[in-house]
Design a protein around this motif. Structure first.
Motif, PDB file in Angstrom:
ATOM      1  N   LEU B 335      10.910 -11.980  -5.033  1.00 15.41           N
ATOM      2  CA  LEU B 335       9.480 -12.091  -4.720  1.00 15.41           C
ATOM      3  C   LEU B 335       9.145 -11.104  -3.610  1.00 15.41           C
ATOM      4  O   LEU B 335       9.958 -10.889  -2.704  1.00 15.41           O
ATOM      5  CB  LEU B 335       9.160 -13.509  -4.235  1.00 15.41           C
ATOM      6  N   ILE B 336       7.979 -10.501  -3.703  1.00 15.90           N
ATOM      7  CA  ILE B 336       7.543  -9.555  -2.667  1.00 15.90           C
ATOM      8  C   ILE B 336       6.108  -9.884  -2.278  1.00 15.90           C
ATOM      9  O   ILE B 336       5.267 -10.154  -3.153  1.00 15.90           O
ATOM     10  CB  ILE B 336       7.589  -8.099  -3.185  1.00 15.90           C
ATOM     11  N   VAL B 337       5.841  -9.871  -0.980  1.00 17.48           N
ATOM     12  CA  VAL B 337       4.453  -9.952  -0.520  1.00 17.48           C
ATOM     13  C   VAL B 337       4.200  -8.793   0.441  1.00 17.48           C
ATOM     14  O   VAL B 337       4.898  -8.644   1.447  1.00 17.48           O
ATOM     15  CB  VAL B 337       4.150 -11.286   0.193  1.00 17.48           C
ATOM     16  N   VAL B 338       3.234  -7.964   0.108  1.00 15.84           N
ATOM     17  CA  VAL B 338       2.783  -6.893   0.999  1.00 15.84           C
ATOM     18  C   VAL B 338       1.539  -7.435   1.706  1.00 15.84           C
ATOM     19  O   VAL B 338       0.527  -7.705   1.058  1.00 15.84           O
ATOM     20  CB  VAL B 338       2.426  -5.617   0.213  1.00 15.84           C
ATOM     21  N   PRO B 339       1.623  -7.637   3.039  1.00 18.01           N
ATOM     22  CA  PRO B 339       0.516  -8.320   3.708  1.00 18.01           C
ATOM     23  C   PRO B 339      -0.733  -7.450   3.841  1.00 18.01           C
ATOM     24  O   PRO B 339      -0.648  -6.229   3.895  1.00 18.01           O
ATOM     25  CB  PRO B 339       1.085  -8.639   5.093  1.00 18.01           C
ATOM     26  N   ALA B 340      -1.884  -8.104   3.877  1.00 16.94           N
ATOM     27  CA  ALA B 340      -3.130  -7.407   4.165  1.00 16.94           C
ATOM     28  C   ALA B 340      -3.132  -6.982   5.636  1.00 16.94           C
ATOM     29  O   ALA B 340      -2.388  -7.541   6.446  1.00 16.94           O
ATOM     30  CB  ALA B 340      -4.306  -8.342   3.885  1.00 16.94           C
ATOM     31  N   PRO B 341      -3.970  -5.967   5.988  1.00  8.13           N
ATOM     32  CA  PRO B 341      -4.047  -5.554   7.392  1.00  8.13           C
ATOM     33  C   PRO B 341      -4.368  -6.760   8.278  1.00  8.13           C
ATOM     34  O   PRO B 341      -5.186  -7.600   7.917  1.00  8.13           O
ATOM     35  CB  PRO B 341      -5.203  -4.549   7.402  1.00  8.13           C
ATOM     36  N   GLY B 342      -3.669  -6.837   9.415  1.00  9.52           N
ATOM     37  CA  GLY B 342      -3.933  -7.933  10.346  1.00  9.52           C
ATOM     38  C   GLY B 342      -3.122  -9.184  10.072  1.00  9.52           C
ATOM     39  O   GLY B 342      -3.183 -10.141  10.833  1.00  9.52           O
ATOM     40  N   VAL B 343      -2.359  -9.204   8.986  1.00 12.83           N
ATOM     41  CA  VAL B 343      -1.540 -10.375   8.656  1.00 12.83           C
ATOM     42  C   VAL B 343      -0.079 -10.058   8.987  1.00 12.83           C
ATOM     43  O   VAL B 343       0.446  -9.044   8.537  1.00 12.83           O
ATOM     44  CB  VAL B 343      -1.680 -10.737   7.165  1.00 12.83           C
ATOM     45  N   THR B 344       0.567 -10.898   9.778  1.00  7.02           N
ATOM     46  CA  THR B 344       1.969 -10.652  10.122  1.00  7.02           C
ATOM     47  C   THR B 344       2.867 -11.037   8.944  1.00  7.02           C
ATOM     48  O   THR B 344       2.453 -11.781   8.045  1.00  7.02           O
ATOM     49  CB  THR B 344       2.406 -11.493  11.333  1.00  7.02           C
ATOM     50  N   LEU B 345       4.108 -10.545   8.987  1.00  4.46           N
ATOM     51  CA  LEU B 345       5.047 -10.913   7.918  1.00  4.46           C
ATOM     52  C   LEU B 345       5.376 -12.401   7.970  1.00  4.46           C
ATOM     53  O   LEU B 345       5.580 -13.030   6.930  1.00  4.46           O
ATOM     54  CB  LEU B 345       6.317 -10.061   8.023  1.00  4.46           C
ATOM     55  N   ASP B 346       5.420 -12.970   9.181  1.00  4.03           N
ATOM     56  CA  ASP B 346       5.637 -14.419   9.292  1.00  4.03           C
ATOM     57  C   ASP B 346       4.551 -15.183   8.547  1.00  4.03           C
ATOM     58  O   ASP B 346       4.830 -16.116   7.788  1.00  4.03           O
ATOM     59  CB  ASP B 346       5.616 -14.853  10.766  1.00  4.03           C
ATOM     60  N   ALA B 347       3.308 -14.764   8.771  1.00  2.00           N
ATOM     61  CA  ALA B 347       2.186 -15.462   8.125  1.00  2.00           C
ATOM     62  C   ALA B 347       2.216 -15.236   6.617  1.00  2.00           C
ATOM     63  O   ALA B 347       1.947 -16.151   5.830  1.00  2.00           O
ATOM     64  CB  ALA B 347       0.859 -14.973   8.714  1.00  2.00           C
ATOM     65  N   ALA B 348       2.567 -14.027   6.196  1.00  2.00           N
ATOM     66  CA  ALA B 348       2.633 -13.733   4.758  1.00  2.00           C
ATOM     67  C   ALA B 348       3.718 -14.570   4.098  1.00  2.00           C
ATOM     68  O   ALA B 348       3.527 -15.119   3.008  1.00  2.00           O
ATOM     69  CB  ALA B 348       2.891 -12.244   4.537  1.00  2.00           C
ATOM     70  N   GLU B 349       4.866 -14.677   4.773  1.00  2.00           N
ATOM     71  CA  GLU B 349       5.960 -15.455   4.198  1.00  2.00           C
ATOM     72  C   GLU B 349       5.592 -16.941   4.126  1.00  2.00           C
ATOM     73  O   GLU B 349       5.874 -17.618   3.131  1.00  2.00           O
ATOM     74  CB  GLU B 349       7.243 -15.262   5.020  1.00  2.00           C
ATOM     75  N   ALA B 350       4.937 -17.430   5.178  1.00  2.00           N
ATOM     76  CA  ALA B 350       4.526 -18.841   5.179  1.00  2.00           C
ATOM     77  C   ALA B 350       3.556 -19.102   4.029  1.00  2.00           C
ATOM     78  O   ALA B 350       3.657 -20.118   3.324  1.00  2.00           O
ATOM     79  CB  ALA B 350       3.884 -19.201   6.520  1.00  2.00           C
ATOM     80  N   ALA B 351       2.647 -18.186   3.814  1.00  2.00           N
ATOM     81  CA  ALA B 351       1.680 -18.352   2.725  1.00  2.00           C
ATOM     82  C   ALA B 351       2.393 -18.339   1.373  1.00  2.00           C
ATOM     83  O   ALA B 351       2.066 -19.121   0.470  1.00  2.00           O
ATOM     84  CB  ALA B 351       0.629 -17.247   2.786  1.00  2.00           C
ATOM     85  N   THR B 437      16.061 -13.331   2.753  1.00  2.00           N
ATOM     86  CA  THR B 437      14.688 -12.880   2.984  1.00  2.00           C
ATOM     87  C   THR B 437      14.729 -11.687   3.919  1.00  2.00           C
ATOM     88  O   THR B 437      15.386 -11.736   4.960  1.00  2.00           O
ATOM     89  CB  THR B 437      13.852 -14.005   3.631  1.00  2.00           C
ATOM     90  N   GLY B 438      14.081 -10.620   3.538  1.00  2.00           N
ATOM     91  CA  GLY B 438      14.094  -9.403   4.361  1.00  2.00           C
ATOM     92  C   GLY B 438      12.698  -9.018   4.813  1.00  2.00           C
ATOM     93  O   GLY B 438      11.742  -9.127   4.045  1.00  2.00           O
TER      94      GLY B 438
END
Lengths: 438, 454
Positions: B335-351, B437-438
């Motif tokens: 699975l890959i999530v490329v975050p939107a501007p202003g979103v941290t990787l922590d927040a992207a992973e939590a989502a 998770t990387g």
């Protein structure tokens, strides 16, 4: 997901007997012309549409408008929002691809015979009635901005952008089609609507189809699909002359392998010497391991994984380009070898054996390209854009055969300019003298 | 949108007979006396043929310490034999108007040519020759080793995302060779020599460890006659081709987390891979469920991840899911999530984790599953236009422990999998103790790129 490792150059697509490629020319009631190869054995059709002009139609100060507009065609159209459009095309198992380049906007479609009408009704909405909804614009704009920022740290993209800027300056070819962070951030919905009107017009469209469809069916399909587009689009950009000077431009970038692009002026697709130049380039730096650059730089010295040269006849300028990548401490040697080969070819031309082998390869490989409906439709639309007629398919190999040793020698001497071959090197190259110029 | 969607559903129900027409009737298979398997895929629309030889030998079969040797040998097979000079193989193919190439993966190495159908015998003659008669010298080795190191530079060293993926793969597999990159670890590549190449060659290259796939304008009888003439005389090697016993994964008990930083990163993202079951001969249902899950979670604009993370919550620019069930041993689901501007990787992973949890809770949307299954059925039609693609499908499956029957059963299995089976397969796979998770991040020394993630 792990990509399969493979030699880097792609192979030509495989093949039918040329005699079996029966190209019909279809004239529609609304005045469109399309080329068709009927192939009813598999119940689907590949359709290729090209609009001349492409990203070079961007209005001044609106760089990236055409690119963003094309990316938004499938993000909401007619009564569909972005997800509604995707759901509808998935439910039909149809595939629509939209792309933009410096000279063209291209639309590639693949659809089943059993739901052809519904698929074409959907495709029509995206071409004629894209919505450019605000949320879709912002979402895709953010994707484009991310890609622009990534290109700024990618050695290949940096090399391309540097070369384009040096060669073409303020002409649209001189900047990247995606635009800059500033220009893309400033694009309004009105700019996108204007870009749509400018690029997707009836006066600049080329169409080809291959598959399970008759000439009558294709004719009415095209009129329904494209008949409501505006009659005329924006004026095409001006032609320009390419000039380069010999030397090396270095763009410092901290990465272990330097990426080098090299190039000079090329020649037009309709130049009488184009075939001689094409055969010459096959021997110098074309696709195979047998090419001189591949033999000298890779096979004999192990300096690179891949080195190529290619003729780039754009609509408004002609280039002859090449590319190589070598470790920072070896790229200087790779460049020396390439320069020597460039000069040697300009001076001596090719041997009889090389010429014969290149011809056998080119004439044998040509029919192998007509492999399946998708490839056939792409070849046919490309021929139209190059100003060729359907009988080119049967005469092309004879034109390759007609190239003589003397032709190649003369064209190599005229075309190749060792004293104007410019290298752009992105990396931390060692032992490479930078020379100003372009 | 409603109107058209309704029309499509109706079509989908009535269209079953047309779509049931598959690719099976194009395919014939048999074996030679020396154990070489043969698959013939007929397509008589054009007088052209694709000739492929697949070996049941990939990077995961390498001896520890010799990483990259499977791929290195693949390059060296274009050097000479007793009867062909270095480079002559490709030259002869080109002289006959053909093109040739090869590739190496974890479970297989394959060589192929595309030529006019009447040149098939010549291709077989040369391919049979280099199966057993390779002649290498020290000079070949040294120059070609430089080439593969430059290939590694191009594919991996110059691309921070590729470097991260390599670290991630190594962390996912605690014991299996799938954790080692196909191209090899650079330090080990630099030591590859003549012995390493020959030793791999003699261990794996023999007709009884190979599969011949011929696709195009040929008949099975013709292929059998030519194959018996050219490959038939090559003796089976009893040392080769025993069932592949590779070190397997132990019980995985702890999730792994990596942070990879590089100044060349402009766009951060988070990537997770879970260990996942692969297609096994006669047992493909769970892999089929995961194949559908990949589409449900990551297939385009209507996928669950894009719907939640890109459209509704607007926390991502892109999302993706990836799964390839065609594998000899345990594969992975990614699975890959490329975050939107202003979103941290922590927040992207939590989502991401919230979305996965909600999906497991709510189950599969039946309308989405119908659309995906219809696309898989349509793929049976589109696939007939691309015999080289079909040839790869069979070659890949047969070198991954599957049979021709498994390949032909696969489309119907996909159609028969239920939403409940998909959720059950997902629950089993989405265990963080079996995952890595990387985070891919710009180096802090490069402040210009920081704004993207902050």
């Amino acid at each position: 997901m792990k990509p399969l490792l493979a030699f880097v150059f792609s192979l030509f697509l495989a093949a039918p007997a040329l005699a079996e490629i029966d190209i019909q020319t279809v004239e529609t009631p609304k005045g469109f012309t399309a080329w068709l190869v009927e192939e009813p054995s598999i119940p689907f059709t590949s359709l290729e549409i090209r609009f001349e002009g492409g990203t070079s139609l961007d209005a001044p100060g609106e760089r990236g408008a055409t690119h963003l507009m094309v990316a938004l065609l499938e993000e909401g159209a007619g009564e569909y929002d972005a997800r509604g459009f995707a759901e509808a095309s998935e439910a039909l198992a149809a595939s629509f691809r939209y792309d933009s380049g410096p000279d063209t906007v291209s639309v590639s479609a693949k659809f089943l015979t059993e739901n052809r009408d519904a698929a074409m009704a959907l495709l029509r909405e995206s071409l004629v009635a894209p919505r450019f909804d605000e949320d879709a614009v912002e979402r895709v704009r953010a994707q484009v901005l991310s890609s622009i920022r990534s290109d700024a740290k990618d050695p290949d993209a940096i090399a391309n952008a540097t070369f384009d800027r040096m060669l073409f300056g303020d002409h649209p070819y001189g900047s990247q089609p995606e635009g800059t962070e500033e220009s893309v951030s400033a694009l309004s919905r009105d700019d996108l609507i204007a870009a749509h009107k400018a690029a997707l017009a009836r006066d600049r469209v080329y169409i080809a189809a291959a598959g399970d469809i008759s000439a009558e069916e294709l004719s009415s399909l095209i009129d329904g699909l494209l008949g409501d587009l505006p009659a005329t689009g924006a004026p095409l950009p001006a032609d320009l002359e390419v000039t380069t000077t010999a030397g090396v431009t270095v763009v410092p970038f901290d990465t272990p392998q330097s990426v080098a692009m090299f190039g000079q002026k090329g020649l037009k697709r309709d130049d009488p010497d184009f075939f001689a130049a094409y055969v010459m380039n096959t021997i110098l730096g074309g696709g195979g391991f047998e090419a001189r650059l591949m033999t000298e730089v890779r096979e004999k010295r192990g300096l690179t994984y891949g080195v190529y040269s290619y003729l780039v006849p754009l609509d408004h300028a002609e280039l002859y380009l090449g590319r190589v990548a070598s470790a920072n401490d070896r790229v200087a040697e790779a460049i020396t070898v390439i320069r020597d080969e460039w000069a040697k070819m300009a001076r001596d031309g090719v041997t009889r054996e090389e010429l014969d082998q290149a011809k056998t390869y080119l004439t044998g490989a040509y029919p192998l390209r007509f492999d399946g409906n998708g490839p056939i439709a792409r070849i046919l639309v490309g021929m139209q854009m190059d100003g060729l007629t359907p009988d080119y398919v049967t005469t092309r190999n004879a034109q390759v055969e007609a190239v003589t040793l003397e032709d190649v020698k003369r064209v190599a001497g005229d075309l190749l300019k060792p004293d104007a071959l410019r290298f752009v090197v992105v990396g931390q190259p060692e032992g490479l003298e930078e020379t100003p110029g372009q | 949108m409603r109107r058209l969607a309704a029309a499509c559903t109706a079509l989908f129900l009535t269209a079953l007979p047309a779509l049931a027409e598959g690719t099976e009737d194009q395919v014939t298979s048999f074996s030679l006396d020396n154990g070489m398997e043969v698959v013939v895929i007929e397509d008589h629309r054009a007088p052209v043929v694709v000739h492929m030889v697949w070996y049941r030998a990939g990077s995961a079969d390498e001896t520890p310490g010799k990483s990259g040797v499977a791929h290195f040998l693949e390059h060296l097979l274009f050097k000479g034999t007793d009867t062909l000079a270095p480079g002559e193989f490709s030259q002869v193919v080109a002289k006959n108007g053909g093109t040739d190439n090869a590739f190496t993966s974890t479970d297989q190495t394959a060589y192929y040519q595309r030529v006019a159908a009447d040149r098939l015998g010549l291709m077989m003659k040369m391919e049979a020759d280099r199966m057993v008669n390779l002649r290498l010298d020290e000079e070949d080795i040294l120059t070609e080793r430089d080439v593969i190191i430059e290939e590694r530079n191009t594919r991996v060293e110059n691309d921070p995302a590729a470097l991260m993926r390599e670290q991630l793969g190594a962390a996912l597999y605690l014991n299996h060779r799938y954790g080692v990159p196909i191209i090899g670890w650079r330090d080990e590549m630099e030591t590859l020599d003549l012995d390493a190449a020959y030793s791999y060659y003699h261990r794996f290259y023999a007709p009884n460890n190979a599969i011949l796939v011929v696709a195009g304008d040929v008949t099975p009888d013709e292929v059998r006659r030519l194959a018996e003439e050219h490959y038939g005389p090559v003796p089976a090697n009893p040392e080769v081709g025993a069932p592949r016993a590779r070190p397997q994964e132990p019980r995985q008990m702890a999730e792994r987390r990596l942070i990879f930083k590089d100044p060349r990163v402009a766009q951060p993202y988070v990537m997770r891979r879970y260990l996942a079951p692969e297609r096994d001969a006669g047992a493909q249902r769970e892999a089929a469920a995961l194949t559908l899950l990949e589409e449900i979670l990551g297939g385009g604009q209507t996928s669950v991840l894009n719907r939640d993370l890109q459209f509704d919550r607007k926390v991502s620019l892109y999302t993706a899911a990836f799964y390839n069930g065609t594998s000899y041993d345990d594969t992975s689901f990614g699975l890959i999530v490329v975050p939107a501007p202003g979103v941290t990787l922590d927040a992207a992973e939590a989502a991401l984790d919230e979305t996965l949890a909600a999906f497991l809770d709510e189950g599969v949307d039946p309308a989405q599953l119908d659309r995906i299954k219809f696309q898989f059925r349509a793929d049976q039609i589109y696939a007939r236009d691309d015999v080289q693609g079909l040839a790869r499908r069979y070659g890949g499956a047969l070198t991954s422990g599957l049979t021709v029957a498994d390949v032909q059963a696969w489309p119907d299995i996909l159609q028969s999998v239920t939403g409940d089976e998909i959720v059950a397969a997902a629950r089993k796979v989405f265990d963080r103790n079996h995952s890595v998770t990387g985070y891919l991040l710009p180096d802090e020394a490069a402040p210009a790129a920081q704004e993207v993630s902050q």
